[in-house]
Design a protein around this motif. Structure first.
Motif, PDB file in Angstrom:
ATOM      1  N   UNK A  30      76.269  20.674  11.741  1.00  0.00           N
ATOM      2  CA  UNK A  30      76.432  19.229  11.725  1.00  0.00           C
ATOM      3  C   UNK A  30      77.925  18.912  11.609  1.00  0.00           C
ATOM      4  N   UNK A  31      78.462  18.190  12.584  1.00  0.00           N
ATOM      5  CA  UNK A  31      79.900  17.902  12.620  1.00  0.00           C
ATOM      6  C   UNK A  31      80.263  16.525  12.076  1.00  0.00           C
ATOM      7  N   UNK A  32      79.329  15.851  11.441  1.00  0.00           N
ATOM      8  CA  UNK A  32      79.564  14.480  10.984  1.00  0.00           C
ATOM      9  C   UNK A  32      80.802  14.370  10.103  1.00  0.00           C
ATOM     10  N   UNK A  33      80.934  15.270   9.128  1.00  0.00           N
ATOM     11  CA  UNK A  33      82.063  15.178   8.204  1.00  0.00           C
ATOM     12  C   UNK A  33      83.385  15.417   8.907  1.00  0.00           C
ATOM     13  N   UNK A  34      83.433  16.386   9.800  1.00  0.00           N
ATOM     14  CA  UNK A  34      84.658  16.639  10.561  1.00  0.00           C
ATOM     15  C   UNK A  34      85.065  15.409  11.355  1.00  0.00           C
ATOM     16  N   UNK A  35      84.112  14.842  12.046  1.00  0.00           N
ATOM     17  CA  UNK A  35      84.389  13.658  12.859  1.00  0.00           C
ATOM     18  C   UNK A  35      84.876  12.499  11.999  1.00  0.00           C
ATOM     19  N   UNK A  36      84.224  12.289  10.870  1.00  0.00           N
ATOM     20  CA  UNK A  36      84.596  11.155  10.032  1.00  0.00           C
ATOM     21  C   UNK A  36      85.993  11.326   9.449  1.00  0.00           C
ATOM     22  N   UNK A  37      86.350  12.547   9.087  1.00  0.00           N
ATOM     23  CA  UNK A  37      87.685  12.793   8.549  1.00  0.00           C
ATOM     24  C   UNK A  37      88.765  12.486   9.583  1.00  0.00           C
ATOM     25  N   UNK A  38      88.513  12.845  10.826  1.00  0.00           N
ATOM     26  CA  UNK A  38      89.493  12.565  11.869  1.00  0.00           C
ATOM     27  C   UNK A  38      89.547  11.062  12.160  1.00  0.00           C
ATOM     28  N   UNK A  39      88.401  10.428  12.181  1.00  0.00           N
ATOM     29  CA  UNK A  39      88.343   8.996  12.495  1.00  0.00           C
ATOM     30  C   UNK A  39      88.935   8.152  11.375  1.00  0.00           C
ATOM     31  N   UNK A  40      88.524   8.420  10.148  1.00  0.00           N
ATOM     32  CA  UNK A  40      88.905   7.571   9.014  1.00  0.00           C
ATOM     33  C   UNK A  40      90.029   8.125   8.156  1.00  0.00           C
ATOM     34  N   UNK A  41      90.270   9.432   8.245  1.00  0.00           N
ATOM     35  CA  UNK A  41      91.205  10.045   7.318  1.00  0.00           C
ATOM     36  C   UNK A  41      90.541  10.293   5.983  1.00  0.00           C
ATOM     37  N   UNK A  42      91.339  10.678   4.996  1.00  0.00           N
ATOM     38  CA  UNK A  42      90.769  10.953   3.683  1.00  0.00           C
ATOM     39  C   UNK A  42      91.861  11.311   2.697  1.00  0.00           C
ATOM     40  N   UNK A  43      91.434  11.674   1.487  1.00  0.00           N
ATOM     41  CA  UNK A  43      92.389  12.052   0.449  1.00  0.00           C
ATOM     42  C   UNK A  43      91.736  13.057  -0.484  1.00  0.00           C
ATOM     43  N   UNK A  44      92.520  13.992  -0.973  1.00  0.00           N
ATOM     44  CA  UNK A  44      92.020  14.943  -1.954  1.00  0.00           C
ATOM     45  C   UNK A  44      91.933  14.259  -3.317  1.00  0.00           C
ATOM     46  N   UNK A  45      91.188  14.816  -4.250  1.00  0.00           N
ATOM     47  CA  UNK A  45      90.987  14.127  -5.530  1.00  0.00           C
ATOM     48  C   UNK A  45      92.231  14.120  -6.411  1.00  0.00           C
ATOM     49  N   UNK A  46      92.280  13.125  -7.282  1.00  0.00           N
ATOM     50  CA  UNK A  46      93.324  13.044  -8.307  1.00  0.00           C
ATOM     51  C   UNK A  46      92.686  13.471  -9.621  1.00  0.00           C
ATOM     52  N   UNK A  47      93.082  14.629 -10.130  1.00  0.00           N
ATOM     53  CA  UNK A  47      92.494  15.152 -11.359  1.00  0.00           C
ATOM     54  C   UNK A  47      93.560  15.303 -12.436  1.00  0.00           C
ATOM     55  N   UNK A  48      93.109  15.543 -13.659  1.00  0.00           N
ATOM     56  CA  UNK A  48      94.031  15.634 -14.785  1.00  0.00           C
ATOM     57  C   UNK A  48      94.949  16.845 -14.681  1.00  0.00           C
ATOM     58  N   UNK A  49      94.413  17.966 -14.236  1.00  0.00           N
ATOM     59  CA  UNK A  49      95.178  19.209 -14.231  1.00  0.00           C
ATOM     60  C   UNK A  49      95.299  19.859 -12.858  1.00  0.00           C
ATOM     61  N   UNK A  50      94.839  19.187 -11.823  1.00  0.00           N
ATOM     62  CA  UNK A  50      94.898  19.752 -10.482  1.00  0.00           C
ATOM     63  C   UNK A  50      96.152  19.337  -9.737  1.00  0.00           C
TER      64      UNK A  50
END
Length: 451
Positions: free
Chosen positions: A381-401
């Protein structure tokens, strides 16, 4: 017409269940009434004021990611509800679960609280839509249920807030029909330890199957929108599922699209920070909020238990393959280094993607995910790949990451054909072996996202 036909099929299925399951009504009601007649004893009433129990309940609420659904975006009050959740049947709004007595759950007895979480029934008999994962929460232990009640009654600030009411179209507006859905698909039982497994495995299994409700996203749904399994005894359990135009990946031991090539340490690190340890994978989509609101707060013991359990799952529903030592992969690596590449999509990749994901597709540790061997890249299923290219995204903001990193949206820069081309290139380079992406797949998802 496509949407209407889908709703028609759902409606027909709904009505069939309502008709055929009627025979079990009396038995189920009698059993349910008996189970729900219990109220907290005097000892329980005293216990829920215990600060230690309240503190434990706070941790359990993080394990269950209660804030993730019951807190509205853009600085909504914690647990005050109002989050709009997409479903195949319409938009469902989360409720206020603060102890406010008028708009929240402050008037709930322990028995009513337990029934809502385990059976999906609010006071007065109102059925909750299974966006509330009570099919998983039914496995929560009695001790943990009491701690959760103590926390929500005495550890959460009451907030007067009345979220929008969920108004689904007919027949899904008829909540009484959820009785038959529940009867057909939910197993109301507590988690049972497997004596053949060690304590760490059992702890991990309990967290994944109950509070973590991982199957709610990562298990495929059936014709009645039910999860196709609730534990490892089911063949399709945690083999990946589509939710709100994202695809939650396979968590079994598949070497292609699953966790087969990840170590337990990688899995624990991914949950804690949103980044793998040795394997360059990064959280995306709705899982970003899970890490930010929930998983980053798990104890190391619980993270390791979850990883231990997931690594015990055999490979199921395999998809894609990764062979970086193949001749094709070696030749492609040389071509990308020299820029002498004529494959469709290669030019777009080198111009727009290689700066972050690198020409060898290996990304940058703790910054940008690898595309070479990435399980999401190899998924059927390529839905997530397609959506990331279409909409973009961001990695999480964590306390220690690591600091959060953003991926730009390409909806306005790439045509459907170009998105299909560059993703096909990614899915067939560096040893990746997955099916091509079709232009029509891009167009369909754009339509759903209105992009």
């Amino acid at each position: 017409m496509i949407v209407m036909n889908r709703f028609a099929r759902r409606a027909a299925y709904f009505l069939i269940i309502a008709t055929t399951m009627g025979a079990v009504l009396c038995t189920r009601v009698l059993t349910s009434v008996h189970a729900q007649a219990t109220a907290p004893t005097t000892d329980k009433a005293v216990a829920i004021m215990d600060p230690t129990l309240i503190s434990r309940g706070e941790y359990l609420a993080k394990l269950g990611d209660c804030a993730g659904c019951h807190t509205a975006p853009k600085q909504g009050a914690p647990f005050a509800g109002g989050l709009a959740m997409g479903s195949p049947f319409g938009t469902i709004y989360s409720t206020n679960i603060t102890p406010d007595r008028q708009t929240g759950i402050g008037h709930y007895s322990y028995a009513e609280f337990e029934r809502a979480l385990r059976d999906g029934v609010a006071p007065g008999g109102k059925r909750l839509y299974p966006a509330m994962p009570y099919a998983s929460f039914t496995k929560i232990s009695d001790a943990d249920m009491l701690a959760l009640y103590a926390y929500f009654m005495h550890g959460v600030l009451p907030v007067s807030n009345r979220p929008p009411e969920t108004m689904l179209p007919f027949p899904f507006s008829q909540r009484w029909g959820l009785f038959f859905w529940d009867t057909a698909f939910v197993r109301h039982e507590r988690f049972k330890q497997d004596d053949k497994r060690d304590a760490q495995w059992n702890r991990g299994a309990y967290l994944v199957q109950s509070l973590g409700h991982c199957g709610a996203c990562h298990t495929p749904r059936g014709a009645g929108f039910e999860e196709r399994g609730y534990d490892e005894s089911s063949r399709l359990y945690l083999t990946g599922g589509a939710n709100d135009n994202w695809f939650a990946p396979n968590l079994t031991g598949d070497l292609g699209s699953g966790l087969g090539r990840l170590s337990p340490h990688d899995i624990a690190a991914f949950l804690k920070s949103g980044h793998g340890a040795a394997v360059h994978i990064v959280t995306f989509g709705s899982m970003v909020q899970v890490v930010e609101d929930s998983a980053q707060y798990f104890t190391d013991d619980d993270l390791n238990a979850i990883a231990h359990y997931l690594k015990s799952l055999p490979a199921r529903e395999p998809s894609g393959a990764y062979n970086p030592q193949s001749q094709k992969a070696q030749e492609m690596a040389v071509s990308l280094k020299t820029g002498d590449v004529e494959h469709p999509g290669a030019g777009l990749y080198l111009a727009f993607c290689a700066k972050c994901h690198q020409t060898d597709g290996r990304g940058v540790l703790q910054k940008f995910p690898a595309l070479a061997g990435n399980p999401t890249v190899l998924a059927l299923d390529t839905t997530s790949l397609l959506r990331l290219v279409i909409e973009g995204g961001a990695s999480p903001q964590t306390l220690n990451g690591p600091p959060t990193r953003k991926m730009p949206a390409f909806a306005n820069q790439f045509t459907d054909a170009e998105i299909a081309s560059v993703l096909t290139f990614v899915r067939t380079s560096w040893g990746n072996e997955a099916r091509p992406v079709a232009k029509r797949d891009v167009a369909v998802l754009r339509g759903k996202l209105k992009k």
